[in-house]
Design an enzyme around this catalytic site. Sequence first.
Site, PDB file in Angstrom:
ATOM      1  N   LYS A  54       0.932  -1.295  -0.063  1.00  0.00           N
ATOM      2  CA  LYS A  54      -0.341   0.300   0.179  1.00  0.00           C
ATOM      3  C   LYS A  54       0.919   1.255   0.286  1.00  0.00           C
ATOM      4  O   LYS A  54       1.196   1.513   1.321  1.00  0.00           O
ATOM      5  CB  LYS A  54      -1.015  -0.462   1.213  1.00  0.00           C
ATOM      6  CG  LYS A  54      -2.078   1.053   1.030  1.00  0.00           C
ATOM      7  CD  LYS A  54      -2.353   2.019   0.644  1.00  0.00           C
ATOM      8  CE  LYS A  54      -1.907   3.156   2.349  1.00  0.00           C
ATOM      9  NZ  LYS A  54      -1.868   4.677   1.994  1.00  0.00           N
TER      10      LYS A  54
ATOM     11  N   GLU B 228       9.045   0.843  11.575  1.00  0.00           N
ATOM     12  CA  GLU B 228      10.054   1.263  11.241  1.00  0.00           C
ATOM     13  C   GLU B 228       9.557   2.783  11.103  1.00  0.00           C
ATOM     14  O   GLU B 228       8.364   3.474  10.488  1.00  0.00           O
ATOM     15  CB  GLU B 228      10.611   0.823   9.796  1.00  0.00           C
ATOM     16  CG  GLU B 228      12.685   1.733   9.871  1.00  0.00           C
ATOM     17  CD  GLU B 228      12.455   3.357   8.905  1.00  0.00           C
ATOM     18  OE1 GLU B 228      12.363   4.099  10.554  1.00  0.00           O
ATOM     19  OE2 GLU B 228      12.359   3.174   8.266  1.00  0.00           O
TER      20      GLU B 228
ATOM     21  N   CYS C 129      12.965   9.882   7.997  1.00  0.00           N
ATOM     22  CA  CYS C 129      12.442   9.159   9.463  1.00  0.00           C
ATOM     23  C   CYS C 129      14.263   9.105  10.051  1.00  0.00           C
ATOM     24  O   CYS C 129      14.282  10.003  11.478  1.00  0.00           O
ATOM     25  CB  CYS C 129      12.115   7.974   9.202  1.00  0.00           C
ATOM     26  SG  CYS C 129      13.262   6.835   7.977  1.00  0.00           S
TER      27      CYS C 129
ATOM     28  N   GLU D 239       9.340  15.178  16.157  1.00  0.00           N
ATOM     29  CA  GLU D 239      10.166  14.783  14.926  1.00  0.00           C
ATOM     30  C   GLU D 239       9.567  16.316  14.472  1.00  0.00           C
ATOM     31  O   GLU D 239       8.275  15.774  13.876  1.00  0.00           O
ATOM     32  CB  GLU D 239       9.903  13.656  14.855  1.00  0.00           C
ATOM     33  CG  GLU D 239      10.358  13.277  13.087  1.00  0.00           C
ATOM     34  CD  GLU D 239      10.020  11.157  12.832  1.00  0.00           C
ATOM     35  OE1 GLU D 239       8.628  11.307  12.752  1.00  0.00           O
ATOM     36  OE2 GLU D 239      10.973  11.428  12.132  1.00  0.00           O
TER      37      GLU D 239
END
Lengths: 315, 281, 487
Positions: free
Chosen positions: C193, C267, C301, C398
Site C-alpha cells: 500500500k 520502522e 525518519c 519529530e
Amino acid sequence: MRVPSVERRPSFADEVQLRRALDHLSGVDAVGVTHRVAKLATRSLKTSTKSRAIDLALSMIDLTTLEGSDTPGRVASLCAKARRPDPEDPTTPAAAAVCVYPDLVADARRHLEGSSVAVASVATAFPSGRAPLSVKLADVGAAVEAGADEIDMVIDRGAFLSGRLGQVFDEIEAVKAECRGAHLKVILETGELVTLDNVKRASWLAMWAGADFIKTSTGKVSVNATPTVGLVMLEAVRDFAEETGSLVGVKMAGGIRTTKDALRYLVLINETVGSRWLSPDLFRFGASSLMNDLLMQRTKQRLGAYVRPERFSGD
Amino acid sequence: MSERLDVMKTYKLLIKGQFLRSESGRTYEVSDAVGGFLANAARASRKDVREAVVAARGAQASWWESSAYLKGQILYRWAEMAESRRRDLADLVQRAWGIGEDEALEDVNAAIDRLVWYAGWTDKIAQVYGGANPVAGPYFNFSVPRPCGVVAAIAPSNGSLQGWVDVVAAPLCAGNTVVAVASHEHPLAAFALAELTATADVPPGVLNLLTGDLAELAETLARHEDVDGLDLTGAGEFATAMAEWSADSITRTYRPHPGDDPTRRLRSFIETTTVWHTMGY
Amino acid sequence: MSDSFLVSPLGSLEYAPAPESAALARLSDSYGLFIDGRFSDPESHELVETLNPATGEPLARYARGSTSDVDAAVRSARHAYESVWRDLPGSERAKYLFRIARLIQERARELAVVETLDNGKPIRETRDVDVPLAAAHFFYYAGWADKLGYAGYGAAPRPLGVAGQIIPWNFPLLMAAWKLAPALAAGNTCVLKPAETTPLSALVLAEILQQADLPPGVVNIVTGDGTTGAALVAHPGIDKVAFTGSTEVGRRIQRTAAQTGRHLTLELGGKGANIVFEDAPLDEVIEGIIDGIFFNQGHVCCAGSRLLVEESVADEVLRRLRRRMDQLRVGDPLDKNTDVGAVNSATQLDKITELVEAGEREGALRYSASCALPDRGYWFAPTVFSNVSQTHRIAREEIFGPVLSMLTFRTPDEAVAKANNTPYGLACGVWSEKGSRTLWVAERLKAGVIWANTYNQFDPTSPFGGVRESGFGREGGRQGLEAYLDV
C-alpha cells in the site's frame, strides 16, 4: 576562530610554535571531501552560464611550457596564443600568464609587452626543489631580473614530510624576499604530500610564510591537481582570508585538460569559498591543452555545432 | 520420640539483589499438587513492579558493558550453584507437581543444562548475529546485536524450571536485565533458583523476581514505558491484552509458537545497531 | 569579518535553469489498482488526485482501494503464494528479482522524474539516490533467494506467507524496494500500500513487474489512504505486517497485530542526534549537518534533526552552518542544480510551520536561509534553531522538515545522555577525529544506525531500523531477511 587571531603574516619564534599553530587546524576527512566533490560534480552549467564559465576559465589560464626542449621559438608562439587564443574571435579572453623556465623569461617578456598577459616563471630548482637554498634564490633572482611578474616556487617536500617545517617556512620567506614584488606562487606538490591533512597544513604554512598563491603541482609527478585537493586548498584560503584579511590565490596545475574539468573547479569555488575567487587575480589553471578544449567548446556555444580540433593552433 | 519440626521458609521478592517482602505486605498461599500448604509467597503489588523495573534499568548499562566473557562466567557460575543444589530444587519441583523424584530431577537437570547453554551464548551472539557489511563506498560498516534493555518475562504457568530458565536466561545472556514474574501456582523452585544468583555474582538488579497474581501486575508491566521487551510465554489469558498495552511504547514482544527454535526468544530481545565509519586519509 | 568580503566584484556564477524534462514521466491521466498481475479499470474505483507539491497542481488521478479491493489483493497474494511462489526454487525467484533490478536501472530516468514530480524532492536525489538504491536493493536480495539456508536462521527457513506492507511518502520507490525485495527473496507474496500523496512510482514499478513477467498475484499494489492501509492491516488473510511511517500510526498497527499475534516489523519516527566534537573535521562536519537535515527536505525518519555541538566550537559551527545554508539552492525540484525541493504536502507544511512557530515562542533563535521561495506549491526555507534547550518541543518532537535544532554539550557523557534523551532511537551521527572516543560513544547511543564522520548513507547490505519508539526489525542486509522468514 580555531587559530588565535594573528597579524597578516604571523611570525613564529621557532618551529615548535609553527607546529602548534598547524596542529590547531581541524582535520580533514578525505571521504567527506570526496563525497562533497562528487556531489558538486553533478552541477549542470547550461547556456549563458556555460559561456560565462568558459570565458572565465580561459582568462585564468597560465599557459605553460616546461620542457627540456623549450626554445625561444616555442615561447614566441605560446605568447602569441596567450594574447589571442582565437584569432577568428577577438572577444576571446586572453590567458592570465605564460609560464616558462627562468632562462626563457626574457623572451616571454618581449613577446608579451603591451598585453595584459603576465610572465610567470618556475624557479627554485623546479621541479624537485633539490638544490642548496643559495642556488634556489639565485634561480629566483635571475627570473625576476629577466622580468618575471610571477614566480612559481616549489617547497622542499622532503623537509615537510620529515617534519622540518621551520626549514620549509624559512625557505618560502627567503624566496618571497627575493621576489622583490613579483607575485609568489608556492607549489606544494600535493601528489607527494599524499594526504589531505598534509595539503591543508602545507597550505597554511605557505600562506603564513608569505605566499600570494598556493599551487597544487609541478605537473611533473604522477598525481597532479585533483578536485579533492582543490577543495581543501580553497577552504584553506577562505579561512585564511577570514582570519587575517589577506586574500591568497589558488592555482590548480597539471592534468586539467577538458572544459568539464575546468568548470568543475569553477563550481567548487562558486559553492564552497565564495565567488571572490572567481577571478584570475585569485584563481589560475596551470595548463596547456585545456585552452584548446575551452576554445572548441566556446566556438560550439557560438556556432551551435561541434568543431574539429585543427581549427585552433596546436600550441 | 517425636518427629523434628520443619523450619518453614518465607518466600520473598528479589529486587535489586535484596530479598524483600511486598511493599503491600501481602502474601498468598502456595499449595502442593494435592492442595496441601507449602508456603506463603509474597504477593507483589504494582509498586513492587515499579521498584523492580527501576532496579533492572539501573543495572542494565553496566551488565551490558561488562564483557561477554564475564557474563558467560556469571551465568555458568549460576549453573554450578544450581548443580550443587540439584536435589533441593528437585524436591520443590516434586512437591509442586506431585511427581516422582526422577521426573523432577529431569526438569532440574534440563534447566541447569539450559543455563549452561545460555552461558555459552554470551560471547557468540555478536559473532552469529552481527558482522561486517560490504557497503558500496569507502566506509567500514559493521552490525552489532545489542540488548533491547529491560525485559519483563512471564514465566510458564506450569512452573517448569526449564521454562523458567528460558525466559530469564535468554534475555540475560544478550545483556538485558530482567523483571520476571514466576508462575503463580508453582513459584517456589523458581524462587530457589533465583536465590542462587546471590552467590553466583549476578550483580544486583540484573535479575529481579516477582511472585503474585498476574491479573494484578499484567497491565502495569505491559504499559510500563521503561520496559523494552516483553516475554509473554506464561501470560496465558493476559497475553493478547498485554501485547496490546505494550504497543503504546512500541515494546518488543515474544510469544512462543510451537516448534520455535530456542534462538527465537534470544533474537527477540536483541537489536542490531549498525555503525558506519569513513575509511580514508 | 563580514562574509560579504568573500563576494566577487565580478559577481557569482549564477546557474541558468537546467531542468529535467517532465515529459519523461509519461504519466497517464488515471491509474487503477495492480491486483493479480493486472491493472484494474480506474473508472471502476473512487478516484483521488495526486498533486505535484512544487506547483500544487494535479498530476494524475488514482484509485482509492476499498476493503473489497484489499480483500481481492490478499486473496490473489494467497493464491500466488500457495500455487507458485512458495514452492518455486530459490534460484528461479532470484532470477525474477534480478530482472526487476535491471528493469529499474533501464527505466531509471523515467522513475526519477516520476518520483520528483509526485514527491517534490530534487531530481539530483531521485536520480543519484532513490532510484539507484532501489535497483541495488533488488539486486542484493536477488542473490539471497537461493541461499537462505546460509543466512544464519537454520538450514531451510520457511517464508511467512502473505505480507501486508505499508510505505511512506518520503522515499516512495525506495521504500517499496526495501519492502518487496527481501519479502520476495524469502518466498513471501505481497500486498503493498503506497502512501496517499505519492502513489505514482509504485505504479510504474507495477508495470516493471509486468515486464519482468512476475507471476500474477506475487505482488499486488493497492493505492489509497489510511483507511485502505487499515483494511490491509486488519485483513485476516495476511501473515505479516511491515510498516514504515509515523510512530503514532505504528502504535495502532502494533495494537491490531497484537490481537492476531501476527508477525510485525515497524520502522517509525526519529529525532536523531548529530554529535560534533571539538576535534572534528569542521568543513566535513558542516556538509554532514547539511546532508543530515536538508537531504530530502528533512523528510527523513533518520534525519540528524538535533545538532549536538561541543560548546568550545559551537559558535564556529553555527557561523559556518548558516553561511553554508545560504548556498543551498532551493526551488524547482526538476532542476538538476536544486539542493532542496518542495515540502511534500500542505498538511506537512502546516505541521512544520506549527512546530517552527512553537520554537520561536519557546525562545529559540531562528535562522532561515536567505533563499527566495517559489510562490506556488509547498515550501519551507532551510532553518536552524540555536539556543535550543532539551525541554523545547523542537528538541523533542519529530518535525520531518528542513528544520534543525542545535544544542551544546561539554563532555562525551553529556553528549551521550542528551542524544539518548528521547523516546526514539533510529539514527545518530558522531563527528570526531578520535576513533577511540567515536566507538565509545557509538556503543552507548541508543540507535539502530550510527554514522561516524558521515550521515544519511544507505546501502542494501547495511541493516537499517530503530530501537525503542523508532520501531523494531531491520531492513537491509542479512538481518533484513529475518523479518520475512518464519524463524
